[in-house]
Design an enzyme around this catalytic site. Structure first.
Site, PDB file in Angstrom:
ATOM      1  N   ASP A 363       0.870  -1.173   0.000  1.00 35.79           N
ATOM      2  CA  ASP A 363       0.000   0.000   0.000  1.00 35.79           C
ATOM      3  C   ASP A 363       0.909   1.225   0.000  1.00 35.79           C
ATOM      4  O   ASP A 363       2.074   1.147   0.392  1.00 35.79           O
ATOM      5  CB  ASP A 363      -0.893  -0.015   1.250  1.00 35.79           C
ATOM      6  CG  ASP A 363      -1.893   1.133   1.292  1.00 35.79           C
ATOM      7  OD1 ASP A 363      -2.184   1.709   0.230  1.00 35.79           O
ATOM      8  OD2 ASP A 363      -2.378   1.455   2.393  1.00 35.79           O
ATOM      9  N   HIS A 364       0.380   2.326  -0.473  1.00 37.81           N
ATOM     10  CA  HIS A 364       1.078   3.591  -0.290  1.00 37.81           C
ATOM     11  C   HIS A 364       0.622   4.204   1.027  1.00 37.81           C
ATOM     12  O   HIS A 364      -0.567   4.462   1.216  1.00 37.81           O
ATOM     13  CB  HIS A 364       0.745   4.562  -1.433  1.00 37.81           C
ATOM     14  CG  HIS A 364       1.505   4.301  -2.685  1.00 37.81           C
ATOM     15  ND1 HIS A 364       0.934   4.362  -3.931  1.00 37.81           N
ATOM     16  CD2 HIS A 364       2.815   3.958  -2.892  1.00 37.81           C
ATOM     17  CE1 HIS A 364       1.844   4.093  -4.856  1.00 37.81           C
ATOM     18  NE2 HIS A 364       2.989   3.845  -4.234  1.00 37.81           N
ATOM     19  N   TYR A 535      -5.012   3.999   0.174  1.00 35.26           N
ATOM     20  CA  TYR A 535      -5.989   3.038  -0.360  1.00 35.26           C
ATOM     21  C   TYR A 535      -5.484   2.359  -1.637  1.00 35.26           C
ATOM     22  O   TYR A 535      -6.282   1.892  -2.441  1.00 35.26           O
ATOM     23  CB  TYR A 535      -7.337   3.713  -0.635  1.00 35.26           C
ATOM     24  CG  TYR A 535      -7.860   4.555   0.498  1.00 35.26           C
ATOM     25  CD1 TYR A 535      -8.437   3.978   1.621  1.00 35.26           C
ATOM     26  CD2 TYR A 535      -7.772   5.939   0.457  1.00 35.26           C
ATOM     27  CE1 TYR A 535      -8.915   4.748   2.670  1.00 35.26           C
ATOM     28  CE2 TYR A 535      -8.247   6.721   1.501  1.00 35.26           C
ATOM     29  CZ  TYR A 535      -8.817   6.118   2.599  1.00 35.26           C
ATOM     30  OH  TYR A 535      -9.287   6.893   3.639  1.00 35.26           O
ATOM     31  N   HIS A 536      -4.173   2.273  -1.817  1.00 33.67           N
ATOM     32  CA  HIS A 536      -3.597   1.667  -3.022  1.00 33.67           C
ATOM     33  C   HIS A 536      -3.178   0.222  -2.750  1.00 33.67           C
ATOM     34  O   HIS A 536      -2.059  -0.189  -3.027  1.00 33.67           O
ATOM     35  CB  HIS A 536      -2.399   2.483  -3.505  1.00 33.67           C
ATOM     36  CG  HIS A 536      -2.752   3.877  -3.921  1.00 33.67           C
ATOM     37  ND1 HIS A 536      -1.815   4.858  -4.141  1.00 33.67           N
ATOM     38  CD2 HIS A 536      -3.955   4.455  -4.157  1.00 33.67           C
ATOM     39  CE1 HIS A 536      -2.422   5.978  -4.494  1.00 33.67           C
ATOM     40  NE2 HIS A 536      -3.725   5.759  -4.510  1.00 33.67           N
ATOM     41  N   LEU A 537      -4.098  -0.561  -2.216  1.00 30.14           N
ATOM     42  CA  LEU A 537      -3.789  -1.942  -1.836  1.00 30.14           C
ATOM     43  C   LEU A 537      -3.531  -2.774  -3.074  1.00 30.14           C
ATOM     44  O   LEU A 537      -4.266  -2.713  -4.066  1.00 30.14           O
ATOM     45  CB  LEU A 537      -4.965  -2.525  -1.045  1.00 30.14           C
ATOM     46  CG  LEU A 537      -5.570  -1.610   0.029  1.00 30.14           C
ATOM     47  CD1 LEU A 537      -6.755  -2.286   0.670  1.00 30.14           C
ATOM     48  CD2 LEU A 537      -4.522  -1.214   1.040  1.00 30.14           C
TER      49      LEU A 537
END
Length: 616
Positions: A363-364, A535-537
């Site tokens: 994630d980021h 929210y960059h899973l």
């Protein structure tokens, strides 16, 4: 999605600002009721439509060429492409799309509702991580909130609408990790162009497509502090560039998936235009609970799903494609017996294929620095302060104004951290820090920590265990500290911002009082407390070089290893998180996957026809 922090003052608040309850607050408070009403109405309508004999006669088994599990961003593109007459099936493939939610709610089309929508359970899965040890210290129970979109269009109905392709080096690394040059940036640029309809300020034929199809992309119309941001970047040596072209260290304007002032997600872009195709069937409110594989050959031949309380089985003649997202794709594979054997055995699930499903979770992480104060009035925008009846009328009548802006974002920069410069990456690798003027959000683009997703039980309705293990790799906190320092220096030392009287407040963040303000130790403490997800899973069904790759779940064609007729197509296949917002990359992957699928079955069908012709 870009992160948001309720009740945190950030860049853009005038010192004497007196924020009172506003129209925006009242609207936010009514959102749950409005969405509940619409959701119940939509679900009831779908229930009535579903009441036909096939849904209730247990001896009837439906069969389709392809079953797509998940109608989110990737699933929408796949449904569009595989049902097309221009595809390898000539429009003859029968496609079933199964989605657990309904149609997007009309309120979700208003960009300004982005932040309040993140807490409305009717349109999302409200996932939380386990408590973190070295991060999220200021969050409740030290847990990060991970909402994921539910409904046709998925998280494209929920995200911040920021459109970023990321860096060519990211995809060249994918090619290296997967053992296939297909994933090099030069070979996937056309897939990026296939899925976009670009109407921003940076249009040119080399980098963008403008054919009236795909995801409508435009440039932010909000210019608050934008000129100062770009000028400040120029002062310290950064050019103003199109970061969705050949991404380099630079400053630029943000592109969004917004059309005529309204959110334009994958539902209007890819699904709504093809809903009447006779070979595309969409079952909404249909939750898939298991993928069925044959015992010997491990061929995926069908799925079990529950629709309006009725459990059904549906068969696939050719392939099952899992596009449920980085969390739920991994969860569904594990429930179906595909995953780490030791973990599945502990839950009483028979392991059919032993693969590292759920590992490599990435994630980021981000942190919003502030609050800053600005002495010059009229330069900032805050929805809670500035929304009014006039704003609503402007939006309804002319599709303009503050309601068309998600989270106040409008500018973006990419820079190298000190670690990146020390390693000689300045000319040969992508920049590793993203700064979003939203109002000052820092994101380490190249993330090294790895987490995992595990099942909590064998119950398909139970939420999985999510552990991102933020900052478990020491490089991540160092890069984030560099970004925080850069943002503060940009705001306080450049002429562009100094003329506005911009400064960071002289007050430490609670829990970091023992450290000197603006020191590296203070910034590290701040980041460990104010740890937020972008929210960059991704990465939980990682693409790799094949069966000999211990980290791989799928091969370079996105086929699940050791299985037949089963692919995963969504962010879970990313071997590494790319340097930027991930939505555009998901669409590219789905477009590329549709080519793999259609090309493969065109060859199979042509071979069968040749054999039949030879026999006759």
């Amino acid at each position: 999605m870009a992160s948001t922090v309720p009740n945190v003052l950030t860049l853009g608040l005038a010192p004497q600002a007196n924020i009172i309850p506003s129209l925006a607050t009242a609207f936010t408070n009514t959102l749950p009721l409005l969405l509940l009403w619409y959701g119940l109405r939509d679900q009831n309508s779908d229930f009535r439509q579903s009441r036909n004999s096939q849904n209730y006669q247990k001896n009837v088994v439906e069969e389709y060429d392809f079953i797509i599990v998940g109608g989110g961003s990737a699933g929408s593109v796949l449904a569009n492409r595989l049902s097309s007459k221009g595809g390898g099936g000539g429009g003859n493939f029968k496609i079933l799309l199964l989605e657990n939610g309904g149609n997007p709610n009309p309120i979700q089309s208003i960009p300004a509702t982005y932040t309040p929508m993140l807490k409305v359970p009717q349109v999302l899965y409200d996932y939380y991580t386990v408590p973190q040890n070295n991060s999220c210290l200021a969050l409740k129970e030290q847990r990060s909130y991970w909402p994921r979109g539910k409904g046709l269009g998925g998280t494209s109905n929920l995200n911040s609408m920021i459109y970023q392709r990321c860096n060519r080096h990211d995809y060249d690394k994918w090619a290296e990790l997967s053992g296939s040059d297909d994933w090099k940036f030069d070979n996937i640029l056309r897939n990026f162009k296939n899925v976009e309809d670009y109407h921003g300020v940076y249009y040119n034929e080399i980098w963008h497509s403008q054919d009236g199809q795909g995801l409508y992309v435009s440039t932010a119309n909000n210019t608050h502090l934008l000129d100062e941001f770009l000028e400040a970047g120029k002062e310290i040596g950064y050019e103003h560039r199109d970061v969705n072209g050949d991404q380099e260290p630079s400053f630029g304007r943000l592109d969004f998936s917004i059309k005529n002032g309204r959110r334009f997600g994958t539902y209007p872009a890819f699904l709504k235009p093809v809903m009447t195709r006779p070979n595309l069937i969409i079952y909404r409110y249909s939750r898939v609970t298991k993928i069925h594989l044959t015992e010997k050959t491990k061929r995926a031949y069908g799925v079990t799903y529950i629709r309006h309380g009725v459990k059904r089985f549906v068969r696939a003649k050719r392939e099952i494609i899992i596009s449920a997202g980085a969390i739920d794709s991994a969860k569904l594979l594990q429930l179906s017996g595909i995953g780490p054997k030791e973990h599945l055995d502990s839950l009483g699930i028979k392991c059919l294929i032993d693969l590292p499903v759920g590992q490599n979770l990435q994630d980021h992480v981000t942190s919003i620095i502030g609050p800053f104060t600005i002495e010059t009035p009229g330069k900032t925008m805050m929805l809670s302060r500035d929304a009014s009846i006039r704003s609503v009328l402007d939006f309804i009548s002319e599709n303009k104004g503050i309601m068309t802006t998600p989270s106040g974002s409008n500018g973006i920069a990419y820079i190298h951290s000190s670690l990146s410069r020390q390693r000689g990456n300045v000319t040969s690798k992508s920049p590793d820090i993203q700064i979003v003027l939203a109002p000052s959000q820092i994101v380490p683009g190249k993330y090294s920590s790895r987490g995992e997703i595990r099942l909590a039980s064998a119950d398909p309705m139970a939420k999985p265990i999510l552990d991102p293990k933020y900052f478990s790799h020491p490089d991540d906190i160092k890069i984030l500290v560099d970004g925080l320092k850069f943002a503060v220096n940009l705001a306080e030392t450049t002429k562009a911002f100094r003329k506005l009287g911009t400064r960071l407040i002289n007050r430490p963040f609670p829990g970091c009082e023992k450290f000197k303000l603006r020191s590296d130790q203070y910034y590290e403490c701040y980041a460990r407390h104010m740890t937020l997800t972008e929210y960059h899973l991704c990465g939980t069904c990682s693409m790799g070089k094949g069966q000999e790759d211990p980290n791989a779940v799928v091969d370079s064609k996105l086929r699940v290893l050791h299985a037949r007729g089963l692919r995963v197509v969504d962010a879970s296949i990313f071997p590494e998180v790319p340097n930027g917002n991930t939505h555009a990359a998901v669409l590219m992957v789905a477009d590329r996957a549709s080519e793999y699928i259609l090309d493969y079955w065109a060859r199979v069908d042509n071979s069968i026809r040749r054999k039949r012709a030879h026999r006759s």
